[in-house]
Design a protein around this motif. Structure first.
Motif, mmCIF file in Angstrom:
data_model
loop_
_atom_site.group_PDB
_atom_site.id
_atom_site.type_symbol
_atom_site.label_atom_id
_atom_site.label_comp_id
_atom_site.label_asym_id
_atom_site.label_seq_id
_atom_site.Cartn_x
_atom_site.Cartn_y
_atom_site.Cartn_z
ATOM 1 N N SER A 1 -11.256 -19.703 8.905
ATOM 2 C CA SER A 1 -12.609 -19.311 8.725
ATOM 3 C C SER A 1 -12.772 -18.170 7.661
ATOM 4 O O SER A 1 -11.599 -17.789 7.015
ATOM 5 N N LYS A 2 -13.823 -17.825 7.228
ATOM 6 C CA LYS A 2 -14.180 -17.019 6.215
ATOM 7 C C LYS A 2 -13.255 -15.483 6.645
ATOM 8 O O LYS A 2 -12.723 -14.715 5.822
ATOM 9 N N ARG A 3 -13.470 -15.142 7.906
ATOM 10 C CA ARG A 3 -12.945 -13.814 8.414
ATOM 11 C C ARG A 3 -11.430 -13.913 8.135
ATOM 12 O O ARG A 3 -10.850 -12.946 7.836
ATOM 13 N N LYS A 4 -10.634 -14.844 8.524
ATOM 14 C CA LYS A 4 -9.322 -15.055 8.380
ATOM 15 C C LYS A 4 -8.929 -14.977 7.035
ATOM 16 O O LYS A 4 -7.753 -14.452 6.545
ATOM 17 N N ARG A 5 -9.717 -15.684 6.146
ATOM 18 C CA ARG A 5 -9.350 -15.648 4.579
ATOM 19 C C ARG A 5 -9.398 -14.242 4.083
ATOM 20 O O ARG A 5 -8.602 -13.848 3.325
ATOM 21 N N LEU A 6 -10.574 -13.314 4.346
ATOM 22 C CA LEU A 6 -10.671 -12.047 4.045
ATOM 23 C C LEU A 6 -9.703 -11.292 4.440
ATOM 24 O O LEU A 6 -9.138 -10.460 3.773
ATOM 25 N N LEU A 7 -9.295 -11.563 5.970
ATOM 26 C CA LEU A 7 -8.166 -10.472 6.297
ATOM 27 C C LEU A 7 -6.901 -11.011 5.733
ATOM 28 O O LEU A 7 -6.116 -10.049 5.365
ATOM 29 N N SER A 8 -6.586 -12.293 5.525
ATOM 30 C CA SER A 8 -5.516 -12.760 4.563
ATOM 31 C C SER A 8 -5.542 -12.003 3.190
ATOM 32 O O SER A 8 -4.505 -11.477 2.830
ATOM 33 N N PHE A 9 -6.730 -11.730 2.463
ATOM 34 C CA PHE A 9 -6.578 -11.241 1.123
ATOM 35 C C PHE A 9 -6.467 -9.882 1.179
ATOM 36 O O PHE A 9 -5.851 -9.259 0.624
ATOM 37 N N SER A 10 -6.972 -9.206 2.234
ATOM 38 C CA SER A 10 -6.741 -7.906 2.510
ATOM 39 C C SER A 10 -5.471 -7.344 2.744
ATOM 40 O O SER A 10 -4.790 -6.369 1.998
ATOM 41 N N VAL A 11 -4.674 -8.186 3.652
ATOM 42 C CA VAL A 11 -3.155 -8.001 3.928
ATOM 43 C C VAL A 11 -2.234 -8.266 2.584
ATOM 44 O O VAL A 11 -1.426 -7.287 2.217
ATOM 45 N N ILE A 12 -2.645 -9.074 1.746
ATOM 46 C CA ILE A 12 -1.811 -9.418 0.536
ATOM 47 C C ILE A 12 -2.237 -8.552 -0.516
ATOM 48 O O ILE A 12 -1.146 -8.010 -1.198
ATOM 49 N N TYR A 13 -3.301 -8.140 -0.479
ATOM 50 C CA TYR A 13 -3.691 -7.058 -1.592
ATOM 51 C C TYR A 13 -3.091 -5.821 -1.328
ATOM 52 O O TYR A 13 -2.309 -5.161 -2.089
ATOM 53 N N LEU A 14 -2.947 -5.475 0.049
ATOM 54 C CA LEU A 14 -2.288 -4.108 0.428
ATOM 55 C C LEU A 14 -0.806 -4.288 0.053
ATOM 56 O O LEU A 14 -0.124 -3.156 -0.491
ATOM 57 N N LEU A 15 -0.288 -5.388 0.385
ATOM 58 C CA LEU A 15 1.166 -5.508 0.056
ATOM 59 C C LEU A 15 1.531 -5.369 -1.575
ATOM 60 O O LEU A 15 2.495 -5.071 -1.868
ATOM 61 N N CYS A 16 0.571 -6.020 -2.034
ATOM 62 C CA CYS A 16 0.675 -6.021 -3.649
ATOM 63 C C CYS A 16 0.695 -4.787 -4.266
ATOM 64 O O CYS A 16 1.454 -4.331 -4.940
ATOM 65 N N VAL A 17 -0.232 -3.845 -3.835
ATOM 66 C CA VAL A 17 -0.388 -2.535 -4.214
ATOM 67 C C VAL A 17 0.889 -1.734 -3.832
ATOM 68 O O VAL A 17 1.259 -0.856 -4.501
ATOM 69 N N ALA A 18 1.279 -2.027 -2.809
ATOM 70 C CA ALA A 18 2.282 -1.063 -2.149
ATOM 71 C C ALA A 18 3.640 -1.423 -2.807
ATOM 72 O O ALA A 18 4.580 -0.546 -3.017
ATOM 73 N N PHE A 19 3.999 -2.865 -3.099
ATOM 74 C CA PHE A 19 5.415 -3.207 -3.317
ATOM 75 C C PHE A 19 5.295 -3.752 -4.656
ATOM 76 O O PHE A 19 6.407 -3.636 -5.368
ATOM 77 N N ILE A 20 4.468 -4.708 -4.961
ATOM 78 C CA ILE A 20 4.585 -5.562 -6.279
ATOM 79 C C ILE A 20 4.028 -4.743 -7.413
ATOM 80 O O ILE A 20 4.772 -4.592 -8.397
ATOM 81 N N VAL A 21 3.151 -4.262 -7.579
ATOM 82 C CA VAL A 21 2.511 -3.621 -8.651
ATOM 83 C C VAL A 21 3.167 -2.378 -9.153
ATOM 84 O O VAL A 21 3.677 -2.317 -10.356
ATOM 85 N N PRO A 22 3.863 -1.477 -8.069
ATOM 86 C CA PRO A 22 4.511 -0.328 -8.659
ATOM 87 C C PRO A 22 5.753 -0.755 -9.232
ATOM 88 O O PRO A 22 6.508 -0.182 -10.287
ATOM 89 N N ASN A 23 6.479 -2.040 -8.871
ATOM 90 C CA ASN A 23 7.762 -2.385 -9.428
ATOM 91 C C ASN A 23 7.474 -3.286 -10.835
ATOM 92 O O ASN A 23 8.265 -3.452 -11.479
ATOM 93 N N LEU A 24 6.237 -3.756 -11.000
ATOM 94 C CA LEU A 24 5.860 -4.386 -12.469
ATOM 95 C C LEU A 24 5.371 -3.485 -13.354
ATOM 96 O O LEU A 24 5.723 -3.749 -14.486
ATOM 97 N N ALA A 25 4.986 -2.301 -12.984
ATOM 98 C CA ALA A 25 3.912 -1.509 -13.765
ATOM 99 C C ALA A 25 5.199 -0.996 -14.861
ATOM 100 O O ALA A 25 4.833 -0.732 -15.826
ATOM 101 N N PRO A 26 6.303 -0.523 -14.410
ATOM 102 C CA PRO A 26 7.383 -0.213 -15.524
ATOM 103 C C PRO A 26 7.578 -0.873 -16.628
ATOM 104 O O PRO A 26 7.782 -0.733 -17.921
ATOM 105 N N LEU A 27 7.319 -1.977 -16.501
ATOM 106 C CA LEU A 27 7.317 -3.020 -17.747
ATOM 107 C C LEU A 27 6.107 -2.887 -18.743
ATOM 108 O O LEU A 27 6.441 -3.008 -19.775
ATOM 109 N N ASN A 28 5.340 -1.973 -18.380
ATOM 110 C CA ASN A 28 4.242 -1.598 -19.528
ATOM 111 C C ASN A 28 4.180 0.033 -19.722
ATOM 112 O O ASN A 28 3.423 0.468 -20.069
ATOM 113 N N HIS A 29 5.425 0.481 -19.138
ATOM 114 C CA HIS A 29 5.728 1.947 -19.414
ATOM 115 C C HIS A 29 4.871 2.744 -18.663
ATOM 116 O O HIS A 29 4.277 3.782 -18.979
#
Length: 271
Positions: A42-70
């Motif tokens: 359902s749309k609700r489950k898809r939005l929930l999935s997006f929210s969880v994945i977004y938060l995981l990316c912001v917390a763990f992936i983006v901070p580890n990739l950002a140093p590549l751009n100083h």
């Protein structure tokens, strides 16, 4: 109906990209995955999935990739340097260049140690791509600029790191009689946007007034410790705090094409 859904997705991607830089790409990835798998979720489950994945990316992936751009993320909870609200962290607007990060952190540690007051930051920059605009700002596009909150006093004249605005912007320290009224000059010259932040800051109606002494100490400390090339602050406020004469090459007027700077401090370092 199909084309309407496509247009809605395009608008969402544009909005998330403008707001967070990375949100649009995450939206495309998540919903593209569901489309590819032809999932019946359902749309609700898809939005929930997006929210969880977004938060995981912001917390763990983006901070580890950002140093590549100083770029590095400013701390979210430290006792000496923290955002005015967690929205700046969740929206990836708390990234600065390596040079500014180190010096700002050290300056904040020293200020908190000397005065017992943490430094509060507002918008800084995005994690990737020099030149990518951090709207609505005109110049926060290379990790070398950051907005910081004033230091205030509450109704009992006690120094606090609280703020009269929900977002940290839009509650102005108006010119007093005898001071230069640059906001009025800019509006009279046709720069209608000059004080539009007052409609966006969400005044909290807290009884707070700028603490002139501690705000001056903060700005002086930042100038010295970060080797700031420019500090933008409204002329009447720079005069009231007694900054212009001490740092004539650093304390600048930002121009009428920008917005008012008697609700925050804009600091930047040179390349």
């Amino acid at each position: 109906m199909k084309y309407l859904k496509i247009c809605i997705h395009i608008l969402i991607v544009i909005f998330l990209t403008v707001l967070t830089q990375v949100g649009g790409l995450i939206w495309i990835t998540v919903f593209g995955f569901f489309k590819y798998r032809k999932s019946a979720w359902s749309k609700r489950k898809r939005l929930l999935s997006f929210s969880v994945i977004y938060l995981l990316c912001v917390a763990f992936i983006v901070p580890n990739l950002a140093p590549l751009n100083h770029r590095k993320a400013l701390p979210a909870f430290d006792e000496y340097l923290a955002p005015h609200n967690l929205g700046y962290v969740l929206l990836c607007r708390n990234y600065v260049h390596d040079d500014l990060h180190y010096n700002l952190v050290e300056a904040s540690k020293g200020f908190e140690a000397n005065y017992g007051i943490p430094v509060t930051y507002l918008d800084a920059g995005f994690p990737f791509i020099d030149g990518f605009p951090l709207l609505p700002h005109l110049s926060h596009n290379d990790g070398r600029k950051i907005d910081l909150a004033f230091i205030y006093q509450d109704a009992s004249v006690k120094t606090t790191n609280d703020n009269p605005s929900l977002l940290g912007y839009g509650v102005y320290e108006e010119p007093l009689e005898g001071e230069v009224n640059q906001p009025q000059k800019c509006k009279d010259a046709g720069y209608w946007q000059y004080d539009y932040a007052k409609y966006l800051g969400f005044n909290t109606d807290k009884e707070l007034e700028i603490d002139l002494d501690y705000t001056r100490y903060l700005i002086e400390n930042l100038i010295l410790k970060t080797s700031a090339s420019k500090v933008f602050i409204e002329p009447h406020l720079a005069q009231r705090i007694n900054l212009s004469s001490n740092y004539p090459n650093t304390i600048r007027f930002h121009g009428c094409h920008a917005v008012r700077h008697d609700d925050h401090i804009h600091l930047q370092i040179s390349k």
